[in-house]
Scaffold this active site. Structure first.
Site, PDB file in Angstrom:
ATOM      1  N   HIS A 222      97.041  47.647 -37.408  1.00 18.04           N
ATOM      2  CA  HIS A 222      98.058  48.615 -36.980  1.00 18.04           C
ATOM      3  C   HIS A 222      97.655  50.060 -37.205  1.00 18.04           C
ATOM      4  CE1 HIS A 222     101.479  45.818 -36.328  1.00 18.04           C
ATOM      5  NE2 HIS A 222     100.892  45.095 -37.255  1.00 18.04           N
TER       6      HIS A 222
ATOM      7  N   THR B  62     106.519  52.900 -31.326  1.00 19.18           N
ATOM      8  CA  THR B  62     107.509  52.037 -30.679  1.00 19.18           C
ATOM      9  C   THR B  62     108.799  52.827 -30.449  1.00 19.18           C
ATOM     10  OG1 THR B  62     107.943  51.187 -32.903  1.00 19.18           O
ATOM     11  CG2 THR B  62     106.737  49.753 -31.414  1.00 19.18           C
TER      12      THR B  62
ATOM     13  N   LYS C  68     110.608  59.428 -36.814  1.00 17.59           N
ATOM     14  CA  LYS C  68     109.497  58.578 -37.241  1.00 17.59           C
ATOM     15  C   LYS C  68     109.176  58.961 -38.674  1.00 17.59           C
ATOM     16  CE  LYS C  68     107.256  60.346 -33.685  1.00 17.59           C
ATOM     17  NZ  LYS C  68     106.865  59.128 -33.017  1.00 17.59           N
ATOM     18  N   ARG C  69     108.342  58.167 -39.372  1.00 11.71           N
ATOM     19  CA  ARG C  69     107.955  58.572 -40.714  1.00 11.71           C
ATOM     20  C   ARG C  69     107.314  59.958 -40.675  1.00 11.71           C
ATOM     21  NH1 ARG C  69     107.928  54.917 -45.104  1.00 11.71           N
ATOM     22  NH2 ARG C  69     107.163  56.729 -46.205  1.00 11.71           N
TER      23      ARG C  69
ATOM     24  N   LYS D  10     101.371  62.651 -37.336  1.00  9.06           N
ATOM     25  CA  LYS D  10     102.454  62.568 -36.338  1.00  9.06           C
ATOM     26  C   LYS D  10     102.910  63.970 -35.913  1.00  9.06           C
ATOM     27  CE  LYS D  10     104.146  58.114 -38.155  1.00  9.06           C
ATOM     28  NZ  LYS D  10     104.101  57.168 -37.038  1.00  9.06           N
TER      29      LYS D  10
HETATM   30  C1  NBG Z   1     102.056  51.495 -37.434  1.00  9.94           C
HETATM   31  C2  NBG Z   1     101.474  52.498 -36.458  1.00  9.94           C
HETATM   32  C3  NBG Z   1     102.367  52.671 -35.248  1.00  9.94           C
HETATM   33  C4  NBG Z   1     102.659  51.308 -34.643  1.00  9.94           C
HETATM   34  C5  NBG Z   1     103.212  50.386 -35.711  1.00  9.94           C
HETATM   35  C6  NBG Z   1     103.459  49.000 -35.183  1.00  9.94           C
HETATM   36  C7  NBG Z   1     101.344  51.100 -39.741  1.00  9.94           C
HETATM   37  C8  NBG Z   1     100.209  50.790 -40.652  1.00  9.94           C
HETATM   38  N1  NBG Z   1     101.061  51.243 -38.457  1.00  9.94           N
HETATM   39  O1  NBG Z   1     101.724  53.478 -34.297  1.00  9.94           O
HETATM   40  O2  NBG Z   1     101.285  53.731 -37.107  1.00  9.94           O
HETATM   41  O3  NBG Z   1     103.560  51.431 -33.587  1.00  9.94           O
HETATM   42  O4  NBG Z   1     102.312  50.272 -36.777  1.00  9.94           O
HETATM   43  O5  NBG Z   1     102.312  48.466 -34.627  1.00  9.94           O
HETATM   44  O6  NBG Z   1     102.458  51.204 -40.185  1.00  9.94           O
END
Ligand code: NBG
Length: 845
Positions: free
Chosen positions: A388, A687, A579-580, A585
């Site tokens: 991920h 997402t 988002k976080r 980001k």
């Molecule tokens: C996150 C990514 C996102 C992605 C999500 C789900 C982690 C390690 N990764 O871009 O930063 O959409 O995973 O796949 O949290």
């Protein structure tokens, strides 16, 4: 009432305003999968109030009503749950076991009612009992057992697996505290423990019959048998008890109810009775509390290695419990180990559950006494791994010393796997030590460490990235040599989101419009939304679509007022970044653009711009200084901007506290603009981008992650794409990026950054925001904000220009929403099934 619970109240109260009016036009739907009349539902709820909660409809508070309604729903679900489990067990179906340290579920009551197609039945039943369903739903704390995208993806995936009728179990940790709850004090983030199950949780069922015992620490003994052979025995120094809690996962239409099994850690023996009796009250509890620590908290960090013994123990604890549970189920119907990979697929959600690999090896070799080769073959056919992230700091590595102490036998097994693998590397690249160094599971320089990602790639039969560009980068940049060694192993499965929660439940008015326009099936076949595309130019349809957006914005206006006391106008553009909080980001890029607009307005009070509200929701990892600085700066800028009468309300900045699934459900339907502005190559997928576009927001974004595929589906001309591409980012970095070049070349940018050094936003405290400037200049601007700044500002200008043409904006919003068919998690799951899991559907008749 605590501030937190007030927050929850207001979110749903406002959502209530929005949702109740949505019902009117919904066309008649097919009969729900479970028959239950409003009368029966009423009886069940009242029954639960009396018999389950010892209260009655006169005395009960909203919490009791919520509890009673959940129990009433669960009773309907349990029947389907039992039938599903019986059917899977009697057919001995192949299942996927989704191992994830995070499941970010949010609330379940409304979701379960939606999936049972009983929402309006329950609404009617509660109404007849004098209760408002939204107020009742609002009592539910978010199940926030995850940090962000990765955990929410797991939640969407288990929804889709059940909806599609695939046998699946989600395995995770039953954290006592989920992701921290966030508030602001003088603009600073304050973290407090999340208490989602302080007084129990009606959804979960404890399963003491499936408790597991988990060893830790200790030493390994080599035992010689009579035939001259030998085997290893791990003598644990400590043991934990893993108690499973099951949460039913109701598929849409209730043809399948799978389970999410979460492990809680307890001491193996309750407490030391003798010590207690001898007066050692505290000592007698010590083991208990140490053991319970393991499932106490979710690590509030989604990008950096926690580096703590506890985190490693957490990972091992839940993997060991899950592997034993999987084996228990396998053994119910099978004796021949070679059938294991036919019956069992284990998906590792990121590297967090990697330790399941040596654990399965240990059980097969040490306990079941299979040969190494036979055991290894089973592992290689059973595990698959999803990557991920490409961020190097997020690729887990554990020190060998720590491993040796906590899991001595697993370290031996990892060494052996590595030893065998090095032979393969030697065959492929004879004498090439640099290849061995790079591919080895053990990192040698700077203190020996175990590279979990390498162990995953070496073992797994498939490794997937989560969007096309990300999967391509996994091949070319992250694991190029592995790709050369195993050319068919690395594949792509683009992420998706469940349309049940992220459209039907969170945006009921838009859902009804789609029901009417394309038919009700879009809920399980999101591609159907395409049938609404011809309506994009239809002015009457545009009006309806945008009226819904306006209503949703009004609902958000009230939530903003409640949570922050800031007044915003629903006629402004709602520009949302949720988002976080992470530098990659680039919330800080958004910040410097806001300052740019503010400066323009101060310099020219008649500056012509469509009023804009910039809305943020984000939590920063507690130890991440820069992320917290960015939150602080945005809050301080908000204070100034929102109270500056000179700019006549043209600009507002809002940072909503405690962003979580429930807040997202109100923000997403209200967004005009979706900020997806990561440095190209760094956001694996995203997402939130999908959810926002599905609900009719237009994206301002870089060519990164799933944005690229969204542009393919929607048409890039209907998005606001800006910034460097992945290739350009690489080239710029290779040529030696110097942020000062941009700073000196662009006077507007320079003046905005210099502003951060003053005390304009933090009166009496000059320099309080300087770290942001420093990170963008002196510390090298790792994420290339300054390089993308000009193009970002230009894209925002294009948003302003486009928004002035109401009809054109509406047309684009409709095109965005109706083109999102690909990004539903049912499609992702079908891709996993065909490319990786090879499952069959077994829905109930
Ligand atoms: C996150 C990514 C996102 C992605 C999500 C789900 C982690 C390690 N990764 O871009 O930063 O959409 O995973 O796949 O949290």
């Amino acid at each position: 009432m605590s501030k937190e619970s007030k927050t929850k109240k207001s979110v749903a109260k406002k959502a209530t305003v929005k949702k109740t009016t949505a019902k009117k036009k919904a066309p008649v739907k097919s009969a729900p999968a479970i028959k239950c009349t409003s009368k029966q539902m009423q009886e069940a709820i009242v029954d639960r109030l009396h018999k389950g909660l010892g209260t009655d409809s006169k005395k009960a508070n909203n919490k009791a009503w919520w509890n009673a309604t959940c129990y009433a729903v669960n009773e309907l679900v349990f029947d389907k749950l039992t039938k599903t489990q019986q059917s899977h067990s009697s057919k001995d179906t192949r299942a996927v076991n989704y191992l994830s340290l995070e499941f970010l579920m949010g609330r379940l009551l409304s979701n379960n009612l939606q999936n049972l197609e009983l929402f309006s039945v329950a609404e009617e039943a509660l109404k007849a009992l004098g209760k408002d369903i939204y107020e009742v739903c609002d009592e539910e704390p978010d199940m926030a057992l995850g940090n962000g995208g990765l955990g929410r993806l797991a939640a969407c995936f288990i929804d889709s697996l059940a909806t599609l009728g695939y046998p699946a179990i989600g395995y995770g940790i039953h954290y006592e505290h989920g992701l921290f709850s966030q508030s602001f004090q003088d603009g600073h983030q304050i973290e407090r423990p999340d208490t989602w199950r302080e007084y129990g949780n009606p959804w979960e069922i404890c399963r003491p019959e499936s408790i597991q015992h988990i060893p830790l620490y200790g030493y390994v003994e080599t035992v010689f048998d009579e035939k001259g052979g030998s085997y290893k025995v791990w003598h644990a120094g400590e043991k934990l008890k893993g108690v499973p809690w099951d949460i039913p996962i109701v598929g849409y239409g209730a043809k399948t109810v799978n389970i999410l099994r979460l492990w809680e850690s307890r001491a193996d023996s309750a407490f030391d009775w003798d010590v207690f009796n001898a007066g050692g009250y505290v000592d007698a509890q010590a083991e208990k509390s140490r053991a319970e620590t393991v499932s106490k908290v979710l690590y509030p960090n989604d990008s950096t290695e926690a580096g703590k013994e506890l985190r490693l123990i957490q990972q091992y604890f839940f993997c060991a419990c899950s592997v034993k549970d999987i084996i228990r189920r396998f053994k119910r119907a099978n004796e021949d180990w070679s059938l294991f990979p036919e019956k069992v697929a284990i998906q590792l959600n990121d590297t967090h559950p990697t330790i399941a690999i040596p654990e399965l090896m240990r059980i097969l070799v040490d306990e079941e006494r299979l040969s190494w080769d036979a055991a290894w073959e089973i592992c290689q056919k059973t595990f698959a791994y999803t990557n991920h992230t490409l961020l190097p700091e997020a690729l887990e590595k554990w020190s060998v010393g720590l491993f040796e102490k906590v899991l001595p036998r697993h370290l031996e097994i990892i060494y052996e796997i590595n030893h065998q693998f090095m032979k393969l590397v030697e065959e492929k690249w004879p004498g090439d030590n640099s290849k061995k160094e790079k591919l080895s599971i053990i990192e040698e320089n700077g203190g020996k460490r175990v590279r979990m990602a390498n162990l995953c790639v070496i073992t797994a039969y498939k490794v997937n990235g989560v969007a096309e560009v990300h999967s391509a980068l996994v091949k070319t940049d992250l694991f190029p040599e592995f790709h050369e060694l195993f050319p068919t192993k690395l594949v792509n499965v683009t992420n998706g989101v469940t349309p049940r929660r992220w459209l039907k439940a969170c945006n009921p008015k838009l859902a009804s419009l789609y029901d009417e326009t394309v038919g009700v099936d879009w809920v399980v076949n999101l591609d159907k939304l395409k049938d609404a595309l011809p309506k994009a130019k239809d002015v009457a349809f545009q009006k309806r679509f945008m009226a819904i957006k306006q209503d949703n914005k009004e609902a958000l206006v009230k939530v903003i007022k409640d949570l922050t006391d800031i007044d915003v106008s629903p006629d402004a553009i709602f520009d949302i970044q949720i988002k976080r909080l992470h530098e990659y980001k680039r919330q800080q890029l958004n910040l410097i653009h806001i300052l740019t607009l503010y400066k323009r307005l101060l310099e020219n009070p008649d500056y012509d711009m469509v009023p804009r509200v910039f809305i943020f929701g984000a939590k920063a990892a507690p130890g991440y200084h820069m992320a917290k600085q960015i939150i602080f700066a945005l809050n301080k800028i908000a204070d100034k901007v929102n109270n500056d009468e000179r700019i006549k309300g043209k600009l507002k900045v809002v940072f909503l506290p405690n962003y979580r699934v429930t807040l997202a459900e109100v923000m997403i339907p209200a967004a005009d603009v979706s900020e997806q502005i990561s440095t190209a190559g760094l956001e694996a997928s995203g997402t939130g981008n999908m959810k926002l576009a599905l609900n009719g927001a237009l994206t301002i974004g870089t060519m990164d992650g799933a944005n690229i595929e969204m542009a393919e589906e929607i048409g890039a001309e209907h998005m606001f794409i800006f910034g460097l591409s992945v290739a350009e980012v690489k080239a710029l970095k290779a040529s030696g990026y110097n942020p000062y070049d941009y700073y000196y070349a662009n006077p507007e940018l320079k003046s905005v950054l210099d502003w951060l050094d003053s005390d304009f936003f933090t009166p009496g405290h000059p320099g309080a925001l300087s770290d942001i400037k420093r990170s963008l200049l002196d510390w090298g601007d790792e994420y290339l904000c300054l390089a993308d700044y000009a193009s970002y500002v230009e894209a925002h200008q294009a948003i302003d220009d486009t928004y002035r043409n109401k009809s054109l904006w509406a047309q684009k919003a409709i095109i965005n929403s109706a083109s999102m068919g690909k990004f539903n998690s049912d499609r992702s799951i079908e891709d996993y099934v065909s490319r990786i899991w090879k499952l069959n559907k077994h829905p109930l008749k």
